[in-house]
Enzyme design. Structure first.
Site, PDB file in Angstrom:
ATOM      1  N   CYS A  79       1.754   2.817 -19.726  1.00 22.35           N
ATOM      2  CA  CYS A  79       2.710   2.275 -20.686  1.00 22.35           C
ATOM      3  C   CYS A  79       2.015   1.958 -22.016  1.00 22.35           C
ATOM      4  O   CYS A  79       1.560   2.873 -22.683  1.00 22.35           O
ATOM      5  CB  CYS A  79       3.438   1.066 -20.069  1.00 22.35           C
ATOM      6  SG  CYS A  79       4.888   0.569 -21.008  1.00 22.35           S
ATOM      7  N   HIS A 167       5.562   3.232 -14.945  1.00 24.73           N
ATOM      8  CA  HIS A 167       4.695   2.280 -14.230  1.00 24.73           C
ATOM      9  C   HIS A 167       4.465   2.734 -12.781  1.00 24.73           C
ATOM     10  O   HIS A 167       5.303   2.476 -11.918  1.00 24.73           O
ATOM     11  CB  HIS A 167       5.346   0.888 -14.229  1.00 24.73           C
ATOM     12  CG  HIS A 167       5.279   0.222 -15.555  1.00 24.73           C
ATOM     13  ND1 HIS A 167       4.238  -0.610 -15.917  1.00 24.73           N
ATOM     14  CD2 HIS A 167       6.084   0.308 -16.639  1.00 24.73           C
ATOM     15  CE1 HIS A 167       4.426  -1.031 -17.162  1.00 24.73           C
ATOM     16  NE2 HIS A 167       5.543  -0.490 -17.629  1.00 24.73           N
ATOM     17  N   GLU A 169       2.585   1.484 -10.659  1.00 22.31           N
ATOM     18  CA  GLU A 169       2.249   0.362  -9.767  1.00 22.31           C
ATOM     19  C   GLU A 169       3.470  -0.301  -9.146  1.00 22.31           C
ATOM     20  O   GLU A 169       3.337  -1.071  -8.206  1.00 22.31           O
ATOM     21  CB  GLU A 169       1.414  -0.679 -10.528  1.00 22.31           C
ATOM     22  CG  GLU A 169       2.161  -1.489 -11.609  1.00 22.31           C
ATOM     23  CD  GLU A 169       2.271  -0.767 -12.956  1.00 22.31           C
ATOM     24  OE1 GLU A 169       2.132   0.466 -12.979  1.00 22.31           O
ATOM     25  OE2 GLU A 169       2.531  -1.453 -13.965  1.00 22.31           O
ATOM     26  N   SER A 220      -5.988 -27.747   4.950  1.00 18.82           N
ATOM     27  CA  SER A 220      -4.610 -28.221   4.783  1.00 18.82           C
ATOM     28  C   SER A 220      -3.707 -27.688   5.885  1.00 18.82           C
ATOM     29  O   SER A 220      -2.557 -28.080   5.992  1.00 18.82           O
ATOM     30  CB  SER A 220      -4.080 -27.733   3.437  1.00 18.82           C
ATOM     31  OG  SER A 220      -3.915 -26.323   3.474  1.00 18.82           O
ATOM     32  N   GLY A 221      -4.226 -26.753   6.673  1.00 23.74           N
ATOM     33  CA  GLY A 221      -3.360 -26.074   7.645  1.00 23.74           C
ATOM     34  C   GLY A 221      -2.812 -24.780   7.071  1.00 23.74           C
ATOM     35  O   GLY A 221      -2.259 -23.958   7.770  1.00 23.74           O
ATOM     36  N   GLY A 222      -2.955 -24.591   5.755  1.00 17.43           N
ATOM     37  CA  GLY A 222      -2.462 -23.374   5.101  1.00 17.43           C
ATOM     38  C   GLY A 222      -3.426 -22.201   5.267  1.00 17.43           C
ATOM     39  O   GLY A 222      -4.560 -22.376   5.732  1.00 17.43           O
ATOM     40  N   VAL A 223      -2.951 -21.032   4.871  1.00 17.09           N
ATOM     41  CA  VAL A 223      -3.708 -19.803   5.094  1.00 17.09           C
ATOM     42  C   VAL A 223      -5.038 -19.811   4.313  1.00 17.09           C
ATOM     43  O   VAL A 223      -6.098 -19.517   4.871  1.00 17.09           O
ATOM     44  CB  VAL A 223      -2.887 -18.568   4.638  1.00 17.09           C
ATOM     45  CG1 VAL A 223      -3.650 -17.284   4.874  1.00 17.09           C
ATOM     46  CG2 VAL A 223      -1.554 -18.531   5.356  1.00 17.09           C
ATOM     47  N   ASP A 224      -4.973 -20.148   3.020  1.00 16.93           N
ATOM     48  CA  ASP A 224      -6.160 -19.992   2.173  1.00 16.93           C
ATOM     49  C   ASP A 224      -7.310 -20.896   2.622  1.00 16.93           C
ATOM     50  O   ASP A 224      -8.449 -20.442   2.753  1.00 16.93           O
ATOM     51  CB  ASP A 224      -5.814 -20.278   0.699  1.00 16.93           C
ATOM     52  CG  ASP A 224      -4.706 -19.368   0.194  1.00 16.93           C
ATOM     53  OD1 ASP A 224      -4.447 -18.335   0.836  1.00 16.93           O
ATOM     54  OD2 ASP A 224      -4.078 -19.702  -0.833  1.00 16.93           O
ATOM     55  N   SER A 225      -7.018 -22.177   2.841  1.00 14.80           N
ATOM     56  CA  SER A 225      -8.118 -23.070   3.220  1.00 14.80           C
ATOM     57  C   SER A 225      -8.641 -22.711   4.609  1.00 14.80           C
ATOM     58  O   SER A 225      -9.836 -22.798   4.878  1.00 14.80           O
ATOM     59  CB  SER A 225      -7.695 -24.545   3.144  1.00 14.80           C
ATOM     60  OG  SER A 225      -6.746 -24.860   4.132  1.00 14.80           O
ATOM     61  N   SER A 226      -7.754 -22.240   5.489  1.00 11.52           N
ATOM     62  CA  SER A 226      -8.193 -21.903   6.849  1.00 11.52           C
ATOM     63  C   SER A 226      -9.120 -20.688   6.837  1.00 11.52           C
ATOM     64  O   SER A 226     -10.167 -20.680   7.497  1.00 11.52           O
ATOM     65  CB  SER A 226      -6.985 -21.619   7.751  1.00 11.52           C
ATOM     66  OG  SER A 226      -6.123 -22.730   7.769  1.00 11.52           O
TER      67      SER A 226
END
Ligand code: XMP
Length: 506
Positions: A79, A167, A169, A220-226
Site C-alpha cells: 500500500c 493488503h 496480510e 496472575s493465573g493468566g496466560v502471559d504470566s504463566s
C-alpha cells in the site's frame, strides 16, 4: 540467531498483522519504526514496508531512502510502502478519483512472477487507499491489475523489489498468505522460527543473562504470566520464585485450582491469602478508579512484603508481550497503556526487568505454552482484569457480594464450557448490579439483586462486539443462577458493543 524479516512501520493499523502472518510462516520478524532500520544486522533477509495513514505527497509523510534498501535486500512495499517505492524512484502518486476501500478482484496476473506464484486472476484482494500510483518509474513493471488500479502489483526489473497496492496480510485477501510465503522464498528464508526453536534459544539466552541470579515473578493465573514463569523455570529452575496473591476478588475456587496447576508444573510458588486486607481497605469505597487504585496498591504492598522475606533477588520477571512493545514504539505517538498490574514495582524494589515473551504475539505465547507442556485450560483461559471481581461488583465491594458474584459467575462459565461456547468468545463474566428489583418466588415476594451477563467477541480487546449466544443457552444460565444463587432474582444480558461501551462495566 534466527534469520529475520524487518517490517518498517509507517503507522498502518495492519502492520501488526503483517508481523503475525510472517511469524505464522515460521519466520522471525521485527516491527520497527520506519526510520530505524538496523543497518549492520547480518540476520536480516528481507524488508517489508507497511501501509500508512499518510499520503506520500503530504509534507509530513514518513519517508525513507528506499534506494538504500533496494538491491541490498528483497523488498516488498505494501500500500503506502508500494507508493513510497514508486514515488521515491521518480514515479507519480496522486489522489485517486474514487477512494477504494474493501473488496476488489485481480483482473490480470503475471503468473511468471515468483511473488504471484499460485495466485490467479479473479482472486479477491482487500484495498484501503485514497492515493493511487498514476505513473511507474521506467524500470518498474506492472504484474497485476484490478479494474480500478493499473498498478495493483509491480516488480522492479533486475531487482527483488515488489510493491502491492492491496493488503496481503488481511484475512479477506485470497492468496495473501501465499504471496507473503512467496516473498519469504525470494528472501531465501529457511522458516526456522518455531515454538521449539524459540524455547531453545530463549532458555539459552536467559541462562546467559541471569547467571546464578534469583528472579521473582507475580503470577496472575493468566496466560502471559504463566508461560513466562514456565519458561524462566526451564532456564533457572528453583532460582525463580513466583508469588500468587489471592486478593479475594478471583473467580470461585480459582486460587486453589490455579495454585494446584502451578505446583503441578513444578513451579516454586508462594500463594498469599490477602483477602482480609483487601476487603478491609475496600470497605465503604464506591468510586471505580479509587477501587482500582486500592487494589493495585494493595497488590504491590503484598508482593513487596513477600519479596523482602526472600534474599538476593536481582530480577523481576514480567509477562510483557509484543503488542505492548510495538505500542510503546508506535510512530504515530499513541500513548502507552499501563497494562501491568505490577507497574511501579521494579523502581520501588530496585530490580532489573526480565521479559522473555516481549517478542511474541499472543497466539505464539499459547503455542509456546503448549510446547512447554502446559495444560490447555491454562492456555485458553479468557482474559481477566487484574482488579478481578472488584470492578464487576458495581459500587461497594463486600465479602457477601463477592460470594454472590462468584457463584453466579461459576454457573455461567461452567455452562459456557459444557455447551462448547467457552472458546467461541473472547471474554465472559458476570456483573453484580447495584440495584435490587421485585420478584416472586413460590408465593413470596422477593426484593433481590440483579446479575448482568457479559460475553464479547474480539481480537485484541480494543474493539469488541457482544456475543450472540443462543437463547436456549441464556435461558438455561438465567434459570440456574436464579434458582441456585441465593440473593439473585433477575438476570439480564448486556448487548452493548465497544465502542461506545467498554467490556468491563467499571
Ligand atoms: P475495557 O473494559 O476497557 O477492557 O473494554 C479491555 C480489556 O482490559 C481488561 N481490563 C483490565 N485489565 N486491569 C487489567 O489488568 C484493569 O484495571 C482492567 N480494566 C479492564 C478487560 O477485562 C478487558 O479484557
Amino acid at each position: 540467531m534466527h534469520e529475520k524479516i524487518i517490517i518498517l512501520d509507517f503507522g498502518s493499523q495492519t502492520t501488526q498483522l503483517i508481523g503475525r502472518r510472517i511469524r505464522e510462516l515460521n519466520t522471525y520478524c521485527e516491527i520497527l519504526p520506519y526510520h530505524s532500520f538496523p543497518a549492520d544486522d547480518p540476520t536480516v533477509r528481507g524488508v517489508i514496508l507497511s501501509g500508512s495513514p499518510y499520503s506520500v505527497n503530504n509534507p509530513d509523510a514518513f519517508r525513507i531512502d528506499t534506494a538504500a534498501l533496494r538491491g541490498r535486500y528483497p523488498v516488498l512495499g505494501i500500500c503506502y510502502g508500494a507508493q513510497l517505492l514508486a514515488a521515491t524512484a521518480g514515479g507519480r502518486v496522486e489522489s485517486a478519483a474514487t477512494r477504494e476501500y474493501g473488496r476488489a478482484l485481480l483482473t490480470e496476473v503475471d503468473a511468471n512472477d515468483p511473488l504471484l506464484d499460485g495466485i490467479r486472476a479473479g482472486s479477491q484482494v482487500w484495498m484501503s487507499h485514497g492515493d493511487t500510483i498514476t505513473r511507474l518509474p521506467d524500470t518498474f513493471r506492472v504484474i497485476a491489475r484490478t479494474d480500478n488500479v493499473e498498478a495493483a502489483a509491480f516488480r522492479v526489473d533486475g531487482e527483488q523489489t515488489w510493491g502491492v497496492q492491496f493488503h496481503p496480510e488481511v484475512f479477506h485477501t485470497e492468496g495473501g498468505t501465499r504471496l507473503l510465503d512467496n516473498f519469504l522464498t525470494q528472501c531465501g528464508c529457511t522458516r526456522d522460527w518455531t515454538p521449539a526453536s524459540f524455547i531453545e534459544s530463549t532458555v539459552a539466552e536467559l541462562k546467559a543473562q541471569l547467571g546464578d541470579d534469583r528472579v521473582i515473578l507475580a503470577l496472575s493465573g493468566g496466560v502471559d504470566s504463566s508461560v513466562t514463569a514456565v519458561l524462566l523455570h526451564r532456564a533457572i529452575g528453583s532460582r525463580l520464585t513466583c508469588i500468587f496473591v489471592d486478593h479475594g476478588l478471583l473467580r470461585k475456587n480459582e486460587f486453589e485450582n490455579v495454585l494446584r496447576d502451578y505446583e503441578h508444573l513444578g513451579l516454586n510458588v508462594i500463594g498469599v491469602d490477602a483477602k482480609a486486607k483487601f476487603y478491609r481497605e475496600l470497605a465503604g469505597v464506591t468510586d471505580p478508579e479509587q477501587k482500582r487504585k486500592i487494589i493495585g496498591r494493595g497488590f504491590i504492598d503484598v508482593f513487596d512484603e513477600e519479596a523482602h522475606k526472600l534474599h538476593d533477588i536481582r530480577w523481576l520477571g514480567q509477562g510483557t508481550i509484543y503488542p505492548d512493545v510495538i505500542e510503546s514504539l508506535s510512530v504515530t505517538g499513541t500513548v502507552i497503556k499501563s497494562h501491568h498490574n505490577v507497574g511501579g514495582l521494579p523502581e520501588k524494589m530496585q530490580l532489573k526487568l526480565v521479559e522473555p515473551l516481549r517478542l511474541l504475539f499472543k497466539d505464539e505465547v499459547r503455542r509456546v505454552g503448549a510446547e512447554l507442556g502446559m495444560m490447555p485450560h491454562l492456555l485458553k483461559r479468557h482474559p481477566f482484569p487484574g482488579p478481578g471481581l472488584g470492578i464487576r461488583i458495581l459500587g461497594e465491594v463486600t465479602p457477601e457480594k463477592v460470594r454472590i458474584l462468584q457463584d453466579a459467575d461459576d454457573i455461567y462459565i461452567s455452562l459456557l464450557r459444557e455447551w462448547g461456547l467457552y472458546d467461541e468468545v473472547w471474554q465472559a463474566g458476570t456483573i453484580l448490579l447495584p440495584i435490587r428489583s421485585v420478584g416472586v418466588m413460590g408465593d413470596e415476594r422477593t426484593y433481590e439483586n440483579t446479575i448482568a451477563l457479559r460475553a464479547v467477541t474480539s481480537t485484541d480487546a480494543m474493539t469488541a462486539d457482544w456475543a450472540q449466544l443462543p437463547y436456549d443457552f441464556l435461558a438455561k444460565v438465567s434459570n440456574e443462577i436464579i434458582n441456585k444463587v441465593k440473593g439473585v432474582n433477575r438476570v439480564v444480558y448486556d448487548i452493548s458493543s465497544k465502542p461506545p461501551a467498554t467490556i468491563e462495566w467499571e
